[in-house]
Motif scaffolding. Structure first.
Motif, PDB file in Angstrom:
ATOM      1  N   TYR A  61       0.844  -1.191   0.000  1.00 32.93           N
ATOM      2  CA  TYR A  61       0.000   0.000   0.000  1.00 32.93           C
ATOM      3  C   TYR A  61       0.880   1.242   0.000  1.00 32.93           C
ATOM      4  CZ  TYR A  61      -3.032   3.675   1.755  1.00 32.93           C
ATOM      5  OH  TYR A  61      -3.699   4.861   1.905  1.00 32.93           O
ATOM      6  N   THR A  62       0.489   2.237  -0.768  1.00 29.45           N
ATOM      7  CA  THR A  62       1.194   3.514  -0.772  1.00 29.45           C
ATOM      8  C   THR A  62       0.296   4.567  -0.136  1.00 29.45           C
ATOM      9  OG1 THR A  62       2.478   2.945  -2.723  1.00 29.45           O
ATOM     10  CG2 THR A  62       2.329   5.279  -2.171  1.00 29.45           C
ATOM     11  N   ALA A  63       0.717   5.058   1.018  1.00 25.87           N
ATOM     12  CA  ALA A  63       0.009   6.127   1.722  1.00 25.87           C
ATOM     13  C   ALA A  63       0.547   7.467   1.232  1.00 25.87           C
ATOM     14  CB  ALA A  63       0.228   5.994   3.229  1.00 25.87           C
ATOM     15  N   ARG A  64      -0.242   8.487   1.391  1.00 28.06           N
ATOM     16  CA  ARG A  64       0.170   9.856   1.061  1.00 28.06           C
ATOM     17  C   ARG A  64       0.159  10.657   2.352  1.00 28.06           C
ATOM     18  NH1 ARG A  64       2.196   9.560  -4.064  1.00 28.06           N
ATOM     19  NH2 ARG A  64       0.841   8.199  -5.269  1.00 28.06           N
ATOM     20  N   SER A  65       1.240  11.388   2.585  1.00 30.91           N
ATOM     21  CA  SER A  65       1.303  12.211   3.785  1.00 30.91           C
ATOM     22  C   SER A  65       1.761  13.612   3.425  1.00 30.91           C
ATOM     23  CB  SER A  65       2.249  11.600   4.824  1.00 30.91           C
ATOM     24  OG  SER A  65       3.586  11.733   4.414  1.00 30.91           O
ATOM     25  N   GLU A  66       1.512  14.530   4.345  1.00 32.71           N
ATOM     26  CA  GLU A  66       1.913  15.927   4.148  1.00 32.71           C
ATOM     27  C   GLU A  66       2.365  16.519   5.473  1.00 32.71           C
ATOM     28  OE1 GLU A  66       0.075  20.196   2.625  1.00 32.71           O
ATOM     29  OE2 GLU A  66      -1.026  18.346   2.236  1.00 32.71           O
ATOM     30  N   VAL A  67       3.446  17.280   5.427  1.00 33.66           N
ATOM     31  CA  VAL A  67       3.886  18.039   6.589  1.00 33.66           C
ATOM     32  C   VAL A  67       2.941  19.230   6.695  1.00 33.66           C
ATOM     33  CG1 VAL A  67       5.746  19.398   7.615  1.00 33.66           C
ATOM     34  CG2 VAL A  67       6.284  17.322   6.320  1.00 33.66           C
ATOM     35  N   THR A  68       2.276  19.351   7.845  1.00 31.92           N
ATOM     36  CA  THR A  68       1.277  20.410   8.008  1.00 31.92           C
ATOM     37  C   THR A  68       1.784  21.593   8.812  1.00 31.92           C
ATOM     38  OG1 THR A  68       0.355  19.281   9.934  1.00 31.92           O
ATOM     39  CG2 THR A  68      -0.651  18.811   7.777  1.00 31.92           C
ATOM     40  N   GLY A  69       2.887  21.425   9.513  1.00 32.85           N
ATOM     41  CA  GLY A  69       3.432  22.535  10.286  1.00 32.85           C
ATOM     42  C   GLY A  69       4.762  22.162  10.899  1.00 32.85           C
ATOM     43  N   VAL A  70       5.568  23.177  11.127  1.00 33.59           N
ATOM     44  CA  VAL A  70       6.848  22.975  11.801  1.00 33.59           C
ATOM     45  C   VAL A  70       7.074  24.121  12.789  1.00 33.59           C
ATOM     46  CG1 VAL A  70       7.923  21.674   9.914  1.00 33.59           C
ATOM     47  CG2 VAL A  70       8.165  24.154   9.979  1.00 33.59           C
ATOM     48  N   ASP A  71       7.771  23.819  13.855  1.00 37.57           N
ATOM     49  CA  ASP A  71       8.185  24.804  14.846  1.00 37.57           C
ATOM     50  C   ASP A  71       9.609  24.431  15.268  1.00 37.57           C
ATOM     51  OD1 ASP A  71       8.370  26.758  16.790  1.00 37.57           O
ATOM     52  OD2 ASP A  71       7.045  25.727  18.214  1.00 37.57           O
ATOM     53  N   PRO A  72      10.607  24.812  14.420  1.00 34.29           N
ATOM     54  CA  PRO A  72      11.989  24.416  14.693  1.00 34.29           C
ATOM     55  C   PRO A  72      12.481  24.979  16.017  1.00 34.29           C
ATOM     56  CG  PRO A  72      11.764  25.437  12.514  1.00 34.29           C
ATOM     57  CD  PRO A  72      10.473  25.623  13.231  1.00 34.29           C
ATOM     58  N   PRO A  73      13.226  24.249  16.774  1.00 32.00           N
ATOM     59  CA  PRO A  73      13.615  22.845  16.620  1.00 32.00           C
ATOM     60  C   PRO A  73      12.763  21.912  17.461  1.00 32.00           C
ATOM     61  CG  PRO A  73      15.019  23.815  18.285  1.00 32.00           C
ATOM     62  CD  PRO A  73      14.019  24.890  17.844  1.00 32.00           C
ATOM     63  N   GLU A  74      11.493  22.253  17.650  1.00 36.34           N
ATOM     64  CA  GLU A  74      10.705  21.498  18.628  1.00 36.34           C
ATOM     65  C   GLU A  74       9.565  20.647  18.079  1.00 36.34           C
ATOM     66  OE1 GLU A  74       9.540  24.189  21.726  1.00 36.34           O
ATOM     67  OE2 GLU A  74      11.616  24.671  22.214  1.00 36.34           O
ATOM     68  N   ARG A  75       9.118  20.875  16.839  1.00 33.44           N
ATOM     69  CA  ARG A  75       7.929  20.138  16.422  1.00 33.44           C
ATOM     70  C   ARG A  75       7.815  20.051  14.907  1.00 33.44           C
ATOM     71  NH1 ARG A  75       2.937  19.219  19.459  1.00 33.44           N
ATOM     72  NH2 ARG A  75       1.289  18.798  17.959  1.00 33.44           N
ATOM     73  N   ILE A  76       7.387  18.857  14.434  1.00 29.17           N
ATOM     74  CA  ILE A  76       7.073  18.620  13.030  1.00 29.17           C
ATOM     75  C   ILE A  76       5.705  17.932  13.015  1.00 29.17           C
ATOM     76  CG2 ILE A  76       7.732  17.468  10.890  1.00 29.17           C
ATOM     77  CD1 ILE A  76      10.637  17.311  12.145  1.00 29.17           C
ATOM     78  N   ASP A  77       4.699  18.592  12.446  1.00 28.44           N
ATOM     79  CA  ASP A  77       3.345  18.030  12.366  1.00 28.44           C
ATOM     80  C   ASP A  77       3.113  17.447  10.979  1.00 28.44           C
ATOM     81  OD1 ASP A  77       2.273  18.853  14.973  1.00 28.44           O
ATOM     82  OD2 ASP A  77       2.523  20.885  14.199  1.00 28.44           O
TER      83      ASP A  77
END
Length: 188
Positions: A61-77
Motif C-alpha cells: 500500500y502507498t500512503a500519502r502524507s503531508e507536513v502540516t506545520g513545523v516549529d523548529p527545533p521542537e515540532r514537526i506536524d
C-alpha cells in the motif's frame, strides 16, 4: 481516534535531532514494513508531500502524507491525506537547566560526552474506522477487517522501532533505549 505516543531521551542537541527528523525519506531505513519514502514535493517544511510504500504479508500500500506545520527545533506536524484519518507529530523537548530553562549544556543527566539529553517523542493519532477498504487490493477470501485486526497492533512495534533506531543513529552507537509508551486503545 486512537492515540500512541513513544518517547525517550536522546543525547544530541535539539537542533540536530530536529534536522534529523525532518529528513523523512530516511525513515524507510528504520521500519520493518515501510519499504520506500518518496518525496513528491517540498523540502521537509509545511506543504511537503510524501508517498510512503508499505508492505506486510501479501499487502502492499502507498500512503500519502503531508507536513502540516513545523516549529523548529521542537515540532514537526504531519497528516495522512489519503484513505484514513491519521496524523501526528515529532516533538523535541530541549533539556532543562536547574532553573527550569531549556539548555543543551546542562550536564545533570549527561552522557560521557557531557551532553544533556533532550526528549524526543513520536505522537500518532488515527481512526481505524475511517480506513477505506477500497484502498487495498486484497487476495481472494481475505477480508479487510481481518487485515485491520492483524495490522493495527503492528503500529506500536513500528513506532518503537523507528524511535530506537533514530536514537541509535543520532547518538552514533547502540544502547538499550528506555522507551515510554502511551496508548489509549486496547487495539494497539
Amino acid at each position: 481516534m486512537d492515540e500512541l505516543v513513544v518517547s525517550t531521551e536522546v543525547y544530541a542537541g535539539p537542533e540536530e535531532v530536529y534536522a534529523f527528523l525532518l529528513d523523512f525519506p530516511q525513515y524507510a531505513n528504520y521500519s520493518e514494513y515501510l519499504r520506500e519514502v518518496e518525496t513528491v514535493t517540498g523540502d521537509g517544511g509545511p506543504g511537503t508531500k510524501y508517498a510512503l510504500t508499505f508492505a506486510w504479508w501479501k499487502v502492499s500500500y502507498t500512503a500519502r502524507s503531508e507536513v502540516t506545520g513545523v516549529d523548529p527545533p521542537e515540532r514537526i506536524d504531519w497528516e495522512i491525506t489519503k484513505d484514513i484519518d491519521a496524523g501526528g507529530c515529532w516533538r523535541v523537548t530541549p533539556p532543562e537547566t536547574d532553573d527550569g530553562d531549556a539548555d543543551d549544556t546542562e550536564a545533570g543527566d549527561a552522557d560521557p560526552s557531557g551532553d544533556a539529553p533532550c526528549e524526543v517523542a513520536l505522537e500518532v493519532e488515527f481512526d481505524p474506522g475511517s480506513a477505506s477498504s477500497d484502498a487495498l487490493d486484497l487476495p481472494r477470501l481475505v477480508s479487510f477487517d481481518w487485515v485491520l485486526k492483524k495490522a493495527i497492533p503492528l503500529i506500536r512495534d513500528e513506532a518503537e522501532r523507528v524511535v530506537e533506531r533514530a536514537v541509535r543513529d543520532l547518538e552514533g552507537s547502540t544502547r538499550d533505549v528506555d522507551l515510554d509508551v502511551y496508548v489509549d486503545s486496547d487495539r494497539i
